[in-house]
Design a protein around this motif. Structure first.
Motif, short mmCIF file in Angstrom:
data_model
loop_
_atom_site.label_atom_id
_atom_site.label_comp_id
_atom_site.label_asym_id
_atom_site.label_seq_id
_atom_site.Cartn_x
_atom_site.Cartn_y
_atom_site.Cartn_z
N PRO A 1 0.80 -1.23 0.00
CA PRO A 1 0.00 0.00 0.00
C PRO A 1 0.83 1.28 0.00
N HIS A 2 2.01 1.22 0.58
CA HIS A 2 2.88 2.40 0.57
C HIS A 2 4.11 2.06 -0.27
N ALA B 1 -3.80 -7.18 5.27
CA ALA B 1 -3.00 -6.07 5.78
C ALA B 1 -1.74 -5.83 4.94
N GLN B 2 -1.04 -6.88 4.55
CA GLN B 2 0.20 -6.77 3.78
C GLN B 2 1.18 -5.79 4.40
N PRO C 1 1.90 3.55 8.96
CA PRO C 1 2.51 4.53 8.05
C PRO C 1 1.77 5.86 8.02
N GLN C 2 0.44 5.81 8.02
CA GLN C 2 -0.32 7.05 7.92
C GLN C 2 -0.10 7.94 9.15
N ASP D 1 -5.35 3.78 7.76
CA ASP D 1 -4.54 3.95 6.56
C ASP D 1 -5.38 3.86 5.29
N ALA E 1 -4.36 4.33 2.30
CA ALA E 1 -3.58 3.69 1.22
C ALA E 1 -3.85 2.19 1.18
N PHE F 1 -5.20 0.29 -2.04
CA PHE F 1 -4.44 -0.85 -2.56
C PHE F 1 -5.37 -2.05 -2.75
#
Lengths: 127, 767
Positions: free
Chosen positions: A112-113, B614-615, B663-664, B709, B711, B715
């Motif tokens: 995703p990132h 989740a990855q 990350p967010q 998140d 993203a 995704f």
């Protein structure tokens, strides 16, 4: 093939881009062949069954179109299949390493990132 | 790898970075007077030309030749690059399809409605009207989606540093949702990245109003009081504000309007009780409000983290196939946005307070207050923005009953708007906004057309009525090209977000119940009341939906159609061709209906909060620390994959600590977990863990990790949204028609052994 360096990645991406472009053309060629065949065949059937005399130009045109489309379809289909497999194999190599090609044609990590791994526009390909 | 460069935030938002569209999301300036004259002149010449092409008389053979050429052209055109909005090839496909469909409708109206008896004529006209409706919807859809608008990414950081940010009130209306569900939504709302002094979160409780507490039934009154006390304590503990009101008038709209009187934020975010926002929600939406003072609404998609009941019970392809609402949120809303008519969808949106207060708050005349409010504000010349980035995660209804309740409300509400607000003549709307709204509203009349398409072949096969007066050659010349062109156009516009034939199943499943609801609305447009969709249900055992009976009846009726068709085929050689055509039609209905029966067996579902892939990586902190992959995740737990040869493998019942990057949020969160299961999976060892937060901060972190998140949602969607070929869809449907047989056989066996366990909640009326 296992991609490890940017040089190898550059070569890999050149192959992939070539396969993508070839596949696009093969698809268009196949569709055009199918459409021509459908057009010519339908016209001939129609002419033979229902049309009065005096449609010789249309008849010859359809016949020529049919002659062109009949060999075109299998050739385009085989090319499409071969390029499709090649494209998938090349993507599979990247996928196995957690990478993918984004919409802009850059190689990024498949999450995703995403992190940029290779961008032809930014890097010359040299390590 | 020798070089790795971290993408900037802007680059990482992939579709935005590569988007070729307008840099600031503004469309070109309004056309000058001269260009308007040219435009009218163009229309004046084009429309008679189009009418001529549509109405030019041809015998069936000439028509067939023309259609053969057009379909061949469409076949080639669909493979050329035409997915760019406004591409000439794309517009050509739409134009050719419109011509084919309009010629078909003209021919049907002029030549095929003459029938032998009065009843046959009436039935033929009814079928014709259903076809006209379908063509109108198709053409409106083509116009709306001809040039979908892709907005670029705009963040708070893109604003000039001296910009004064607006204050924001997050309103979360609730009626009967459980406190556990509300807690997750509240925590996520409180974690939205925005200056703390400018953000306030309110829980608007309509289940604990004064009227509810004072009701006559002491049991219900005590429950309402308990709910109020629980939610007040929850809000106090989390730092949110609790609001309720005296009575429950005007349902959700009334609840929000009541809160508007007690709040004063410049902007209002409305979130449904199950809609959990990501951390960047305001970061990406508020800049549009700051930059464009004429914007009253920034709407974002409703991203669902669980499959709807048709997907869950029948298709089982939630992670692989675009879901039902993807077509609306990823295609249609972008199309509407280009025409300034993307509308409010009730949640996951930012509204500007001033214009909302100027019209007296959310409209409450209909039960779809969202679209109704948007029509009023669009009529005042205000603009809306649609941002195609999933920043709110919600829940689909779990059971077919709940699904039908939700869809009936939408169908009734949109029909109410059609009848009461009349957007086709509402003041202030531009012609393209009228087209956009009419496209969205008329769509919900599909149950009428769908039922007519089911019953018309039966009227011919069983009743012997001539509902479709045409020869086989005429059908080949007019009907078949119309169907083929419609498919090609639909594939081009919606192929990525709606797979072929899937719509048929969804529409059929809703039609039976929505039809009844629509008839009630048409009879009395002010009658419907707001029914809250039940969410978060669990099913301990499989069971057949209580709504299944009409489908079995229809199934038997369509089956009887085959028997009569066979007899007619044998008995009447004169009509054999037509009987064959109608039998093919009936077969398509039969296949769809058979597949639909599979969706009526409610599958077992034990997990109340669904987990999403989740990855991402993390570390299990046991001694030296073991790196792990987080396979899936929810606010309550996760599945971790670790190396089986790791030195200290946790065992079932162990308490561990999980460190995972969020990350967010730009930090690593630490969570206490209890290991609930340990099992081998894909050459790794899977740990099923449950979060056991020791502090409030840790509980917040669990929500940030699971839902923070956007993203991750993007995704997930990008992996799912893709087109498939018609043949693939057809083989999928053929595969599905065995499902009902197997499922019903299994149910029958289970019914013999054990009584079925039913755990469904009916929707509760929200006054």
């Amino acid at each position: 093939m296992v991609v490890v360096t940017l040089d190898e990645l550059a070569v890999h991406m050149r192959s992939l881009t070539g396969a993508e472009q070839g596949l696009r053309w093969a698809r268009r060629l196949f569709s055009t062949g199918c459409a021509l065949f459908y057009l010519a065949f339908s016209t001939l059937v129609f002419l033979m069954q229902y049309s009065p005399v005096g449609q010789i130009a249309l008849f010859i045109g359809s016949l020529l179109t049919l002659v062109i489309s009949v060999p075109l379809i299998p050739v385009a289909w085989l090319a499409r299949r071969r390029l499709w497999r090649q494209r998938n194999r090349l993507h599979g190599v990247l996928f196995a390493q957690g990478l993918r090609v984004d919409e802009a044609g850059r190689v990024v990590t498949n999450d995703p990132h995403p992190r940029l791994i290779y961008d032809r526009a930014r890097l010359s390909g040299a390590v | 790898m020798t070089v790795q460069t971290r993408l900037s935030a802007a680059e990482a938002s992939l579709p935005d970075a590569s988007s070729p569209d307008l840099s600031d999301g503004q469309k070109p300036a309004a056309p000058s007077a001269l260009s308007r004259v040219w435009s009218w002149l163009g229309w004046g010449l084009a429309l008679p030309g189009l009418a001529g092409v549509v109405l030019v008389p041809m015998d069936w053979s000439g028509q067939m030749m023309a259609m053969i050429a057009v379909i061949a052209a469409l076949w080639v055109l669909r493979t050329l690059p035409n997915d760019e909005p406004g591409s000439p090839l794309r517009l050509l496909v739409l134009l050719l399809t419109a011509i084919v469909s309009l010629r078909y409708i003209a021919w049907r109206g002029l030549f095929t409605l003459n029938s032998s008896t009065l009843i046959s004529t009436a039935l033929a006209v009814i079928l014709y009207l259903a076809e006209v409706y379908s063509v109108v919807i198709s053409l409106l859809g083509a116009l709306v989606n001809s040039t979908p608008l892709r907005r670029p990414s705009l963040m708070l950081a893109d604003l000039p540093p001296e910009t004064a940010l607006p204050t924001v009130d997050v309103l979360i209306p609730t009626y009967n949702e459980p406190a556990e569900m509300l807690e997750v939504t509240l925590r996520a709302a409180l974690q939205i990245q925005y200056p703390a002094d400018l953000l306030r979160v309110y829980l608007l409780d309509d289940g604990g109003t004064d009227a509810k507490i004072a009701q006559v039934d002491p049991e219900n009154a005590a429950a309402a009081q308990a709910r109020r006390t629980t939610l007040q304590a929850l809000c106090h503990r989390l730092g949110a504000r609790y609001l309720t009101r005296a009575e429950n008038s005007h349902a959700k709209a009334g609840n929000i309007n009541s809160a508007l009187a007690h709040t004063d934020g410049d902007l209002i975010v409305i979130l449904d009780a199950d809609h959990v926002p990501t951390g960047d929600f305001l970061n990406r939406t508020v800049p549009w409000m700051v930059k464009r003072p004429d914007v009253f609404l920034v709407q974002t998609p409703h991203f669902m983290i669980n499959p709807d009941p048709i997907d869950r019970n029948l298709l089982q392809s939630f992670r692989r196939m675009p879901s039902e609402n993807d077509m609306f949120y990823q295609t249609i809303q972008k199309g509407l946005d280009f025409w300034d008519s993307s509308f409010f969808c009730g949640s996951a949106a930012v509204l500007r307070r001033a214009p909302l207060m100027a019209i007296g708050g959310l409209a409450g005349q209909t039960i779809t207050e969202d679209a109704e409010t948007a029509i009023t504000l669009h009529g005042q010349g205000l603009k809306s923005v649609y941002l195609d980035r999933p920043m709110v995660a919600g829940l689909n209804p779990e059971t077919f009953t709940a699904f039908v309740i939700q869809r009936m409300r939408w169908a009734q509400g949109m029909t109410q708007i059609l009848l009461l607000k009349r957007p086709f003549m509402a003041p202030g709307l531009s012609w393209f906004q009228r087209v956009g709204y009419m496209s969205s509203l008329l769509f919900w009349l599909f149950p009428f057309a769908r039922m007519i398409f089911i019953f018309s072949p039966l009227a011919y096969l069983i009743g012997g009525f001539d509902v479709y007066n045409a020869s086989t050659m005429q059908i080949l010349a007019y009907t078949v090209p119309h169907v083929l062109a419609g498919y090609i156009m639909s594939d081009m516009l919606f192929g990525r977000t709606r797979w072929p034939l899937i719509s048929e199943i969804y529409e059929l499943m809703q039609s039976i119940f929505s039809l009844n609801a629509l008839i009630k609305v048409v009879a009395n447009p002010r009658h419907p009341s707001f029914v809250v969709t039940p969410k978060g249900d669990t099913m301990a055992e499989e069971f057949i939906s209580p709504l299944a009976k009409p489908f079995y009846g229809l199934f038997v009726l369509v089956g009887i159609g085959f028997i009569f068709g066979g007899w007619r085929l044998w008995d009447d050689p004169v009509t054999r061709d037509m009987t064959m055509v109608v039998l093919v039609w009936n077969t398509l209905n039969f296949l769809t209906l058979t597949a639909a029966l599979g969706a009526l067996v409610e599958r077992r579902q034990r997990r109340a909060s669904p987990r999403m892939p989740a990855q991402q990586t993390g570390t299990v902190l046991t001694g030296a620390g073991v790196s792990c992959d987080i396979d899936d995740l929810s606010a309550g737990g996760a599945r971790l994959l670790i190396d089986p040869s790791a030195p200290q493998i946790p065992r079932k019942g162990d308490l561990i600590r999980l460190a995972a990057p969020a990350p967010q949020a730009g930090r690593t969160v630490m969570l206490s977990c209890e290991v609930c299961s340990v099992f081998p999976l894909r050459r790794r060892l899977a740990l099923g863990v449950r979060f056991v937060p020791a502090t409030e901060a840790e509980a917040n972190d669990a929500v940030v990790l699971a839902f923070g998140d956007s993203a991750r949602w993007q995704f997930f969607l990008d992996r799912r949204v893709r087109p498939i070929a018609f043949t693939t869809a057809l083989s999928m449907i053929f595969g599905l028609i065995w499902q009902p047989v197997l499922l019903h056989a299994r149910m029958l066996r289970a019914a013999i052994r054990l009584p079925s366990c039913l755990q469904t909640r009916q929707g509760s009326t929200h006054e």
